[in-house]
Motif scaffolding. Structure first.
Motif, PDB file in Angstrom:
ATOM      1  N   SER A 137       0.831  -1.195   0.000  1.00  0.00           N
ATOM      2  CA  SER A 137       0.000   0.000   0.000  1.00  0.00           C
ATOM      3  C   SER A 137       0.871   1.253   0.000  1.00  0.00           C
ATOM      4  O   SER A 137       0.590   2.225  -0.691  1.00  0.00           O
ATOM      5  N   PHE A 183     -14.650   3.671   3.926  1.00  0.00           N
ATOM      6  CA  PHE A 183     -13.952   4.410   2.865  1.00  0.00           C
ATOM      7  C   PHE A 183     -14.970   5.160   2.003  1.00  0.00           C
ATOM      8  O   PHE A 183     -14.775   6.322   1.652  1.00  0.00           O
ATOM      9  N   SER A 218     -14.596  -1.042   3.532  1.00  0.00           N
ATOM     10  CA  SER A 218     -14.975  -0.330   2.304  1.00  0.00           C
ATOM     11  C   SER A 218     -16.112   0.628   2.557  1.00  0.00           C
ATOM     12  O   SER A 218     -16.150   1.694   1.960  1.00  0.00           O
ATOM     13  N   ARG A 269      -7.759   3.524   3.382  1.00  0.00           N
ATOM     14  CA  ARG A 269      -7.393   2.839   2.137  1.00  0.00           C
ATOM     15  C   ARG A 269      -6.263   1.858   2.395  1.00  0.00           C
ATOM     16  O   ARG A 269      -6.270   0.733   1.900  1.00  0.00           O
TER      17      ARG A 269
END
Ligand code: ADP
Length: 577
Positions: free
Chosen positions: A117, A229, A226, A192
């Motif tokens: 990441s 996010f 998610s 993220r």
């Protein structure tokens, strides 16, 4: 602020292309202003029916700005992206260079998804640092100066009105957006990253997750991340919408104010009425430079968060200091270990505690012992993944620390239990050991490692892809490829770290044969907890809790009836060959 300055320093070498792109950005907006202003002037002027010749200048101006605007826009996009990609590649190379010496000692605490990441997403986030953080304010400032001077020439009050609304949209709105979205950028970067880490873990651990029926739970976690996010993205989109509405309102108010201030000037005869539309529309189009500004703080926050995460990794001091300059030439390939002590951290027990032994050039030494005895630690020390604190290891009379890491690793070939094969062809995986090797050389190494025939039988021979981590090959085949690699590398010292562990007994014996071929003429250190093929060793050290508890040849150790004997009996009982 410190991060900001470090980031600027990092990208500073590309200042020329960034400056060029900024100037082009200014020229684009300036052409837009020019186009609107000359068009307005042309229309207003034409309404008065002057001779066409009087309008010529304005007509040429409209054409010029119309074309120049498109050209500058193209050039600005071109150079801005060129600068961005240069900056990105610089950051990638810089990060990789900083990362490499940290492997593996310092990176063990990071999960691999987390590192991926950082490498992908955080570096990617920095893409916007120049385009969306640095350039827009500079362009806006240049445009403001230009248009302010232009308006001031006709009337100071007009210029001051522009200044007021320009600052309101360029400074007040962004500050408001910042106050509303404070922390959202950072949270987005963090969420993220967590999501990426979770995804990589899920993919890598698919088998375990399925076997333990954890798929549901894993899905829940991914889903939760998610949706968090998405919430954050939604919040940002909301703020963005609000700010663009505000900006639209302010721009139109600016236009009205300038018009209202200009009309009295016309009435008082201070301004020719034909300029009225030109001033208002020129000022209006100068606001194009302000449009990207409300998101500047947002992008700045994201960029700084990403940069901070990258710096956090690159600031870690490597445990091993690589010496610059030429390494000494080893006079021989004797390996000597004296009084060696090492622990992974000051508060941990000694993993290796006072080892003394000599491995003369060309001899074979085995180090055996139960799990946790310190065998892999020795390998880590030989390859200088960690540096020892007390005692010494020397190769041909020179301390290991005197060699540069690159040279040291040139003298040593390693075959470990976990051979890493890249998702590439067999040939490319072999060439890793000796990039310039010729076809015949490759085949010879493969023949000696007894893998040539198998490779030939593959659909595309040496050009067959081995799959991710070599999953299309069996454990034995992977080990043979590793042996072929070691043969190609042709280093004088050979380190075998559990090279046959994890193979079934039949395959193990077969691979052993190839290994014996590999050992010929090389100083060999074998590390193993399996006592197979050890009768060919010149000396065997039995390690327990970091200390040597027995030493001798296979037969002698069996006769001594100590730990070695116990391990031997246990092993032969459990896995009779
Ligand atoms: P072996 O290879 O003989 O099984 P190791 O060398 O892996 O043994 O381990 C020796 C000791 O060092 C063990 O107590 C282990 O817990 C510790 N150890 C091994 N690797 C690390 C590490 N990276 N960080 C901290 N401790 C470690």
């Amino acid at each position: 602020m410190k991060t900001f300055i470090r980031l600027i320093v990092l990208i500073a070498p590309h200042w020329k292309s960034m400056l060029l792109a900024t100037v082009l950005g200014f020229l684009t907006v300036a052409s837009g202003v020019g186009l609107m202003a000359t068009s307005a002037f042309l229309i207003a002027g034409a309404a008065l029916h002057p001779p066409v010749l009087e309008l010529m200048k304005a007509i040429v101006g409209v054409r010029f700005f119309g074309i120049s605007r498109a050209i500058f826009r193209y050039l600005e996009r071109y150079f801005a992206h060129d600068a961005t990609f240069r900056v990105l590649s610089r950051i990638r190379v810089w990060f990789y260079t900083a990362l490499e010496p940290l492997v593996p000692a310092r990176l063990m605490e990071y999960r691999s998804g987390e590192l991926v990441s950082r490498i992908m997403a955080d570096v990617g986030t920095l893409e916007q640092f120049y385009l969306q953080v640095l350039a827009p304010p500079l362009v806006a400032l240049l445009v403001l100066l230009g248009v302010f001077a232009f308006l001031a020439w006709f009337g100071l009050s007009l210029a001051l009105a522009l200044l007021f609304f320009f600052l309101a949209t360029a400074v007040a709105v962004p500050l408001g957006v910042r106050a509303l979205s404070r922390g959202t950028g950072r949270q987005m970067v963090e969420t993220r990253s967590a999501l990426n880490t979770q995804m990589v873990d899920t993919v890598q651990g698919m088998t375990e997750i399925a076997a333990f029926n954890r798929a549901g739970q894993q899905q829940e976690q991914v889903k939760a991340l998610s949706s968090k996010f998405m919430d954050l993205q939604g919040r940002l989109a909301g703020i963005r919408g609000l700010s663009s509405a505000l900006v639209g309102l302010l721009i139109n108010l600016a236009m009205w104010s300038i018009l209202l201030l200009a009309i009295p000037l016309v009435n008082q005869g201070k301004l020719d009425g034909v300029y009225l539309a030109m001033l208002v529309l020129g000022a209006l189009s100068s606001f194009e430079a302000v449009l990207p500004l409300p998101m500047v703080f947002q992008h700045l926050e994201e960029s700084l968060a990403a940069a901070r995460r990258l710096f956090a990794v690159t600031d870690i001091a490597p445990v091993v200091r690589d010496l610059p300059g030429p390494s000494p030439e080893p006079l021989s390939y004797d390996l000597r270990v004296r009084g060696l002590r090492f622990r992974y951290a000051p508060d941990e027990p000694w993993a290796v505690d006072g080892l003394n032994f000599v491995l003369p050039e060309g001899d074979r030494l085995a180090i055996v012992g139960p799990s946790g005895a310190g065998k892999s630690t020795l390998v880590n020390l030989f390859l200088r993944f960690w540096d020892y604190e007390e005692g010494s290891i020397s190769l041909g009379e020179h301390e290991l620390k005197a060699f540069s890491l690159e040279d040291l690793r040139r003298y040593i070939s390693v075959v470990t239990q976990h051979t890493y094969l890249f998702n590439a062809t067999v040939r490319e995986n072999l060439l890793l050991a000796k990039p310039g090797a010729g076809e015949e050389e490759l085949r010879q190494a493969a023949r000696e490692a007894k893998i040539h025939e198998f490779i030939q039988s593959l659909p595309r021979g040496y050009d067959t892809y081995v799959g991710e981590r070599g999953f299309k090959l069996s454990g034995g085949q992977r080990q043979r490829l590793a042996i072929a690699r070691a043969l190609l590398k042709n280093a004088s010292v050979l380190l075998l770290d559990e090279a046959t562990a994890g193979l079934d007994p039949v395959t193990e014996l077969e691979v052993m044969e190839s290994i014996h071929r590999l050992m010929e003429g090389r100083t060999t250190l074998v590390i193993t907890h399996r006592l197979t093929g050890l009768d060919r060793m010149d000396e065997i050290l039995v390690l327990e809790r970091g200390r040597i508890v027995e030493r001798g040849r296979h037969q002698e150790l069996l006769e001594q009836g100590g730990l070695y004997r116990k391990m031997w009996e246990l092993q032969n009982e459990l896995t009779p060959v």
